[in-house]
Design a protein around this motif. Structure first.
Motif, PDB file in Angstrom:
ATOM      1  N   GLU A   3       0.822  -1.228   0.000  1.00 23.67           N
ATOM      2  CA  GLU A   3       0.000   0.000   0.000  1.00 23.67           C
ATOM      3  C   GLU A   3       0.852   1.273   0.000  1.00 23.67           C
ATOM      4  OE1 GLU A   3      -0.103  -2.408   2.223  1.00 23.67           O
ATOM      5  OE2 GLU A   3      -2.121  -3.283   2.257  1.00 23.67           O
ATOM      6  N   ALA A   4       2.181   1.137   0.046  1.00 19.95           N
ATOM      7  CA  ALA A   4       3.053   2.328   0.150  1.00 19.95           C
ATOM      8  C   ALA A   4       2.798   3.297  -1.003  1.00 19.95           C
ATOM      9  CB  ALA A   4       4.514   1.891   0.147  1.00 19.95           C
ATOM     10  N   GLU A   5       2.800   4.579  -0.674  1.00 21.62           N
ATOM     11  CA  GLU A   5       2.715   5.623  -1.707  1.00 21.62           C
ATOM     12  C   GLU A   5       4.004   6.408  -1.625  1.00 21.62           C
ATOM     13  OE1 GLU A   5      -0.874   7.841  -2.474  1.00 21.62           O
ATOM     14  OE2 GLU A   5      -1.880   6.675  -0.928  1.00 21.62           O
ATOM     15  N   ILE A   6       4.748   6.435  -2.705  1.00 18.92           N
ATOM     16  CA  ILE A   6       6.059   7.083  -2.678  1.00 18.92           C
ATOM     17  C   ILE A   6       5.996   8.350  -3.522  1.00 18.92           C
ATOM     18  CG2 ILE A   6       8.521   6.769  -3.100  1.00 18.92           C
ATOM     19  CD1 ILE A   6       8.104   3.770  -2.579  1.00 18.92           C
ATOM     20  N   VAL A   7       6.161   9.467  -2.868  1.00 19.80           N
ATOM     21  CA  VAL A   7       6.088  10.762  -3.539  1.00 19.80           C
ATOM     22  C   VAL A   7       7.522  11.242  -3.744  1.00 19.80           C
ATOM     23  CG1 VAL A   7       5.205  13.131  -3.379  1.00 19.80           C
ATOM     24  CG2 VAL A   7       3.908  11.238  -2.330  1.00 19.80           C
ATOM     25  N   VAL A   8       7.958  11.255  -4.994  1.00 20.28           N
ATOM     26  CA  VAL A   8       9.348  11.576  -5.298  1.00 20.28           C
ATOM     27  C   VAL A   8       9.435  12.966  -5.921  1.00 20.28           C
ATOM     28  CG1 VAL A   8      11.408  10.856  -6.575  1.00 20.28           C
ATOM     29  CG2 VAL A   8       9.789   9.129  -5.750  1.00 20.28           C
TER      30      VAL A   8
END
Ligand code: SUG
Length: 416
Positions: free
Chosen positions: A265-270
């Motif tokens: 479920e991780a959301e990675i905002v780069v």
């Protein structure tokens, strides 16, 4: 038992000064020798705490450590006329950056179901290495109930450990088991790599973490060389969200893939370097933000005003807010006095997931405690300090008395 995230901010001590002690911390070295404003610094930190408390978040605090540190001065036998950097080290108010006080593994992550805390040894910098005995003492007081907490001694000082600043926890919600991500640096670059891989591994083992729920990730050596002396200068996580600069990790794609494998479920905002360069990220401390889940469920990013005022950062943040991402609010705070020493909103706080009822209530902020602290600071904190005055008997009397007044007001004189 209700587990919530409590942010324990370090109250800025009365000896706050700019001595340029931290090689590799560009803000601190750039401001070396400038006059500092301890009263303003403490009030800025307090205003940040109050802001978060008023949004309905649990807020705690730690007390400034005794400075000048007489024990340290005795050990180093420094000469006040000639050993200026050593004298300044003994006067440093660096314990305000509680992200470096300890590493925390909350109860749902640990084998024995207790919240584990390991005081950081901070060996890389002399002025910070002196912190841990007093920090550990304070942790043992605040988290005294051994049924719920285990406070560990430092990891052996041959392995540098800088605490939570190089540790991120991702989970679905704070009270559920999490993935703990330890970020270390490899030595040999232009600046010291303060977090040693072995220190991170020792902390993970002694906290009793499930090896399947742990990642050890190398920090990008270019980020350390550019001034990211702690990983929290270029990345921050909260629940399922990781907010990171694209150049934070040595192997960014491998890191994101490993996180997604363990937490789908991780959301990675780069944030790409083409939008905000590494240098601008470090100058503005965009990532040294508090990423918080508000009682409404929305996530907010508490950023320093320096980041808010940067055109590149602002353009990126505006686009983020206009989009559909998980971070819904951006709140600027003025912590300029701390920022000038390389400490942003996230450096000033230590996150502990725990039941507030199990914590010594003297360390928890309420509106009336906040008022009491503000009154003591207003009355006793020095308005300004010229670093050339460090070592003077008159100033020593002022800063020692100021801290004692605060301890008395908070009924914590036992920490004197
Ligand atoms: O260790 N600055 C601190 C800043 C710590 C920031 N913390 C996190 N990133 N979590 C440090 O470099 C400067 C003190 C002086 O130079 O007077 C200082 O210690």
């Amino acid at each position: 038992m209700t587990l919530v995230e409590i942010n324990f901010d370090g109250l800025v001590g009365p000896s706050h000064n700019y001595a340029g002690l931290s090689l590799g911390n560009l803000a601190a070295t750039a401001h070396a020798g400038e006059v500092s404003y301890p009263k303003a610094a403490a009030l800025q930190g307090l205003a940040k705490m109050r802001g978060n408390m008023e949004m309905g978040l649990a807020q705690g605090f730690f007390l400034p450590l005794p400075r000048p540190n007489r024990r340290f001065l005795d050990q180093i036998a420094a000469d006040v006329q000639t050993d200026h950097a050593l004298i300044a080290a003994a006067w440093s108010a660096s314990s305000m950056w509680t992200a470096n006080a300890a590493t925390i593994s909350p109860a749902p992550d640990t084998r024995d179901g207790r919240c584990h805390l390991t005081a950081a040894n901070l060996v890389t910098m002399a002025h910070r290495f002196q912190e841990w005995p007093d920090t550990a003492r304070q942790l043992r007081l605040a988290f005294a109930d051994e049924h719920y907490f285990a406070v560990h001694a430092i990891v052996p000082a041959c392995f540098g450990d800088e605490g939570a600043a190089n540790h991120m926890r991702m989970c679905l919600s704070h009270g559920e088991p999490g993935l703990e991500i330890f970020v270390y640096g490899k030595p040999g670059g232009r600046f010291p790599a303060r977090q040693h891989e072995q220190a991170s591994r020792i902390v993970a083992r002694s906290h009793g973490l499930d090896p399947d729920k742990v990642l050890f990730v190398e920090q990008n050596p270019d980020a350390i060389a550019a001034g990211a002396f702690h990983n929290d200068v270029v990345a921050v996580a909260n629940e399922r969200v990781l907010f990171t600069h694209e150049l934070a990790f040595a192997d960014p794609e491998g890191t994101y893939a490993a996180i997604r494998e363990k937490l789908p479920e991780a959301e990675i905002v780069v944030v790409p370097a083409s939008s905000v360069s590494l240098a601008e990220a470090i100058r503005t401390y965009l990532f040294n933000a508090q990423l918080l889940t508000l009682p409404t469920g929305e996530m907010a990013l508490i950023i320093p005003t320096e980041a808010h005022e940067s055109p590149a950062v602002r353009t990126w943040l505006d686009a983020m807010l206009a989009g559909n991402g998980p971070i819904r609010r951006v709140i600027p705070v003025d912590v300029k006095q701390s920022m000038a020493n390389g400490g942003g909103p996230a450096c000033l706080r230590l996150r502990v997931v725990a039941d507030p009822d199990r914590v010594d209530s003297r360390f928890l902020l309420t509106p009336s405690t906040a008022e009491m602290i503000a009154a003591v600071v207003e009355q006793w904190w020095p308005a300004q300090i010229d670093p050339a005055a460090l070592g003077s008997a008159a100033l020593e009397q002022d800063v020692v008395r100021a801290r004692l007044r605060l301890l008395e007001a908070l009924n914590l004189a036992e920490l004197a």
